[in-house]
Design a protein around this motif. Structure first.
Motif, short mmCIF file in Angstrom:
data_model
loop_
_atom_site.label_atom_id
_atom_site.label_comp_id
_atom_site.label_asym_id
_atom_site.label_seq_id
_atom_site.Cartn_x
_atom_site.Cartn_y
_atom_site.Cartn_z
N VAL A 134 0.86 -1.19 0.00
CA VAL A 134 0.00 0.00 0.00
C VAL A 134 0.89 1.23 0.00
O VAL A 134 1.64 1.46 0.96
CB VAL A 134 -0.93 0.02 1.23
N ASN A 135 0.83 2.01 -1.07
CA ASN A 135 1.64 3.22 -1.18
C ASN A 135 0.75 4.45 -1.04
O ASN A 135 -0.21 4.61 -1.80
CB ASN A 135 2.36 3.25 -2.53
N ILE A 136 1.05 5.28 -0.06
CA ILE A 136 0.22 6.45 0.19
C ILE A 136 0.66 7.59 -0.74
O ILE A 136 1.75 8.15 -0.61
CB ILE A 136 0.30 6.90 1.67
N ASN A 173 0.97 -13.49 -6.66
CA ASN A 173 -0.16 -13.24 -5.76
C ASN A 173 0.12 -12.09 -4.80
O ASN A 173 -0.34 -12.07 -3.66
CB ASN A 173 -0.54 -14.50 -4.96
N ILE A 174 0.90 -11.12 -5.29
CA ILE A 174 1.21 -9.92 -4.52
C ILE A 174 0.41 -8.76 -5.11
O ILE A 174 0.43 -8.54 -6.32
CB ILE A 174 2.71 -9.59 -4.57
N ARG A 175 -0.29 -8.05 -4.25
CA ARG A 175 -1.13 -6.94 -4.69
C ARG A 175 -0.45 -5.61 -4.38
O ARG A 175 0.31 -5.51 -3.42
CB ARG A 175 -2.49 -7.00 -3.99
N ALA A 176 -0.75 -4.60 -5.18
CA ALA A 176 -0.21 -3.26 -4.94
C ALA A 176 -1.30 -2.23 -5.24
O ALA A 176 -1.98 -2.31 -6.25
CB ALA A 176 1.01 -3.00 -5.82
N VAL A 177 -1.44 -1.29 -4.32
CA VAL A 177 -2.44 -0.24 -4.49
C VAL A 177 -1.83 1.10 -4.07
O VAL A 177 -1.14 1.20 -3.07
CB VAL A 177 -3.72 -0.53 -3.67
N LEU A 234 -10.62 -2.06 2.78
CA LEU A 234 -10.26 -2.42 1.40
C LEU A 234 -9.20 -3.51 1.35
O LEU A 234 -9.38 -4.52 0.67
CB LEU A 234 -9.75 -1.17 0.66
N VAL A 235 -8.10 -3.33 2.07
CA VAL A 235 -6.98 -4.25 1.90
C VAL A 235 -7.19 -5.58 2.61
O VAL A 235 -6.46 -6.54 2.34
CB VAL A 235 -5.65 -3.60 2.36
N THR A 236 -8.16 -5.65 3.52
CA THR A 236 -8.45 -6.94 4.18
C THR A 236 -9.72 -7.58 3.61
O THR A 236 -10.15 -8.62 4.12
CB THR A 236 -8.62 -6.75 5.70
N LEU A 237 -10.29 -7.00 2.57
CA LEU A 237 -11.52 -7.53 1.97
C LEU A 237 -11.25 -8.90 1.36
O LEU A 237 -10.28 -9.09 0.62
CB LEU A 237 -12.02 -6.57 0.89
N LYS A 238 -12.11 -9.86 1.67
CA LYS A 238 -11.99 -11.19 1.08
C LYS A 238 -12.68 -11.19 -0.28
O LYS A 238 -13.90 -11.20 -0.38
CB LYS A 238 -12.66 -12.24 1.99
N LEU A 243 -7.21 -5.63 -6.36
CA LEU A 243 -7.38 -4.29 -5.82
C LEU A 243 -7.17 -3.26 -6.93
O LEU A 243 -6.43 -3.50 -7.88
CB LEU A 243 -6.35 -4.03 -4.72
N PRO A 244 -7.82 -2.09 -6.82
CA PRO A 244 -7.54 -1.04 -7.79
C PRO A 244 -6.10 -0.58 -7.65
O PRO A 244 -5.60 -0.41 -6.54
CB PRO A 244 -8.53 0.07 -7.42
N ALA A 245 -5.43 -0.38 -8.77
CA ALA A 245 -4.05 0.09 -8.70
C ALA A 245 -3.98 1.51 -8.16
O ALA A 245 -3.00 1.90 -7.51
CB ALA A 245 -3.40 0.03 -10.09
N ARG A 246 -5.03 2.30 -8.42
CA ARG A 246 -5.10 3.67 -7.92
C ARG A 246 -6.45 3.84 -7.23
O ARG A 246 -7.49 3.70 -7.88
CB ARG A 246 -4.94 4.68 -9.05
N PHE A 247 -6.42 4.14 -5.94
CA PHE A 247 -7.62 4.18 -5.13
C PHE A 247 -7.76 5.56 -4.49
O PHE A 247 -6.91 5.96 -3.69
CB PHE A 247 -7.54 3.09 -4.05
N ALA A 248 -8.79 6.30 -4.85
CA ALA A 248 -9.02 7.62 -4.28
C ALA A 248 -9.68 7.49 -2.92
O ALA A 248 -10.70 6.82 -2.78
CB ALA A 248 -9.90 8.45 -5.22
N LEU A 249 -9.10 8.13 -1.91
CA LEU A 249 -9.59 8.04 -0.53
C LEU A 249 -9.85 9.45 0.00
O LEU A 249 -8.94 10.27 0.12
CB LEU A 249 -8.57 7.32 0.35
N GLY A 250 -11.13 9.71 0.31
CA GLY A 250 -11.54 11.04 0.73
C GLY A 250 -12.54 11.59 -0.27
O GLY A 250 -12.37 11.41 -1.47
#
Length: 290
Positions: A134-136, A173-177, A234-238, A243-250
Motif C-alpha cells: 500500500v503506497n500512500i 499473488n502480490i497486490r499493490a495499491v 479495502l486491503v483486508t476484503l476477502k 485491488l484497484p491500482a489507484r484508489f481515491a480516498l476522501g
C-alpha cells in the motif's frame, strides 16, 4: 475471527502522526499484529503500550540497511503480510525556487525510498506467494499543484510505479495499491512541509498556495481515523477481484480525481486529430489488450 497469533501482520512507515498513526491504532483495534515504525522511537512509545511492535526506521537509509531492517521486521512475528509505505513530506515553492538538493531529497523520501523499502520485502512476499503493498500518494498527483510541483511529481511517479507493480507482481499473488489521498487533518502542512530555501518574486500562485495550505491546517475535510477504517476495509476484503491500482480516498479526492480524468479525456478528444496520422504508410494500429 482469527486469533492474534494467526492474524495478518501489517508494517506501517511513518507512524508518528497522521494517517500512519491512525492506521496503526485501527489495525490494533481489529486484532492485526502491527509493526509501527518511525525515525524516533520516542514518538511511538504509546503504540507499543497498545500492543504494537515498534522499530526505528529511516526510509531514506541505504538499501543494504533497509534489507537488514526487513530481516528484523519479519523476525518480529515470522512474517509480514501488508506493507504500508506512508512516510513522506511536502516540498513547497515554485519549481524554479527548489534547489537540486531539495528536489533530490523530496524524491528520495516520496519515491526512491518506497522502491528500496518494498524491494527489501519482496523476496519474503514472493517466497510466501502473498503480500499487499500500500503506497500512500496524494490527489496532488492529479491536481499538479502550483506551489507543490515537485511533491506532486513525486506522487505521480509513485502511482505509475504502483500500477507497474500491480501488474508484474500479480503472478506471485502480490497486490499493490496506490492511495490517492485527499485533504486530511495531518501534520503535512506544518511539521512535514518545507518551504523553499529561496524565493523568487512574481510566483504569486505558488506562494499563495503554500500560505493557504498552512492556514487551512487543522481545518481539512478528512478525518484520518475514518480514512484508516476505509483503507483497512479495502486491503483486508476477502475477494477474488484485484485491488484497484489507484484508489481515491476522501470525498474531495474521489470528486476531483473523477473531474480531472474527465477533463483529460475531453482534452484528448479535442486535440486527437493532431496526434493521429503518424503511421508508416500502409500500417494500422491494432488495439492492444493491456
Amino acid at each position: 475471527m482469527a486469533s492474534i497469533s494467526e492474524s495478518q501482520v501489517i508494517l506501517i512507515t511513518g507512524c508518528s502522526t497522521g494517517l500512519g498513526r491512525s492506521l496503526a491504532e485501527e489495525a490494533l483495534a481489529r486484532g492485526l499484529r502491527v509493526i509501527a515504525t518511525a525515525r524516533r522511537l520516542s514518538a511511538i512509545e504509546d503504540l507499543r503500550d497498545k500492543g504494537a511492535r515498534i522499530l526505528t526506521l529511516d526510509v531514506d537509509d541505504k538499501p543494504e540497511r533497509l534489507k537488514s531492517f526487513s530481516v528484523e521486521a519479519i523476525g518480529a512475528f515470522g512474517q509480514v503480510d501488508i506493507l504500508v509505505n506512508n512516510a513522506g513530506w511536502l516540498l513547497a515553492g515554485a519549481i524554479e525556487e527548489n534547489t537540486p538538493e531539495e528536489i533530490q531529497a523530496q524524491f528520495n523520501t516520496n519515491f526512491f525510498s518506497v522502491i528500496n523499502v518494498t524491494t527489501a520485502f519482496l523476496p519474503h512476499f514472493r517466497s510466501r506467494k502473498t503480500g499487499t503493498i500500500v503506497n500512500i500518494s496524494s490527489q496532488g498527483s492529479y491536481l499538479a499543484l502550483s506551489g507543490a510541483g515537485i511533491y506532486s511529481a513525486s506522487k505521480a511517479a509513485l502511482e505509475c510505479l504502483t500500477e507497474v507493480w500491480s501488474n508484474e507482481l500479480s503472478p506471485f499473488n502480490i497486490r499493490a495499491v496506490s492511495v490517492v489521498l485527499g485533504a486530511f487533518r495531518t501534520s503535512v502542512a506544518t511539521s512535514n512541509s518545507k518551504p523553499p530555501a529561496n524565493t523568487i518574486e512574481g510566483y504569486d500562485i505558488a506562494h499563495n498556495f503554500h500560505r493557504a495550505f498552512q492556514a487551512r491546517s487543522g481545518q481539512e475535510l478528512g478525518d484520518t481515523a475514518k480514512a484508516a477504517k476505509k483503507l483497512l476495509d479495502l486491503v483486508t476484503l476477502k475477494t477474488e477481484k484485484p485491488l484497484p491500482a489507484r484508489f481515491a480516498l476522501g470525498e474531495d479526492a474521489v470528486y476531483l480525481t473523477r473531474k480531472l480524468l474527465k477533463r483529460r479525456l475531453d482534452e484528448l478528444d479535442e486535440w486527437d486529430s493532431y496526434g493521429m496520422g503518424t503511421n508508416v504508410d500502409g500500417l494500422r494500429y491494432e488495439q492492444a489488450d493491456w
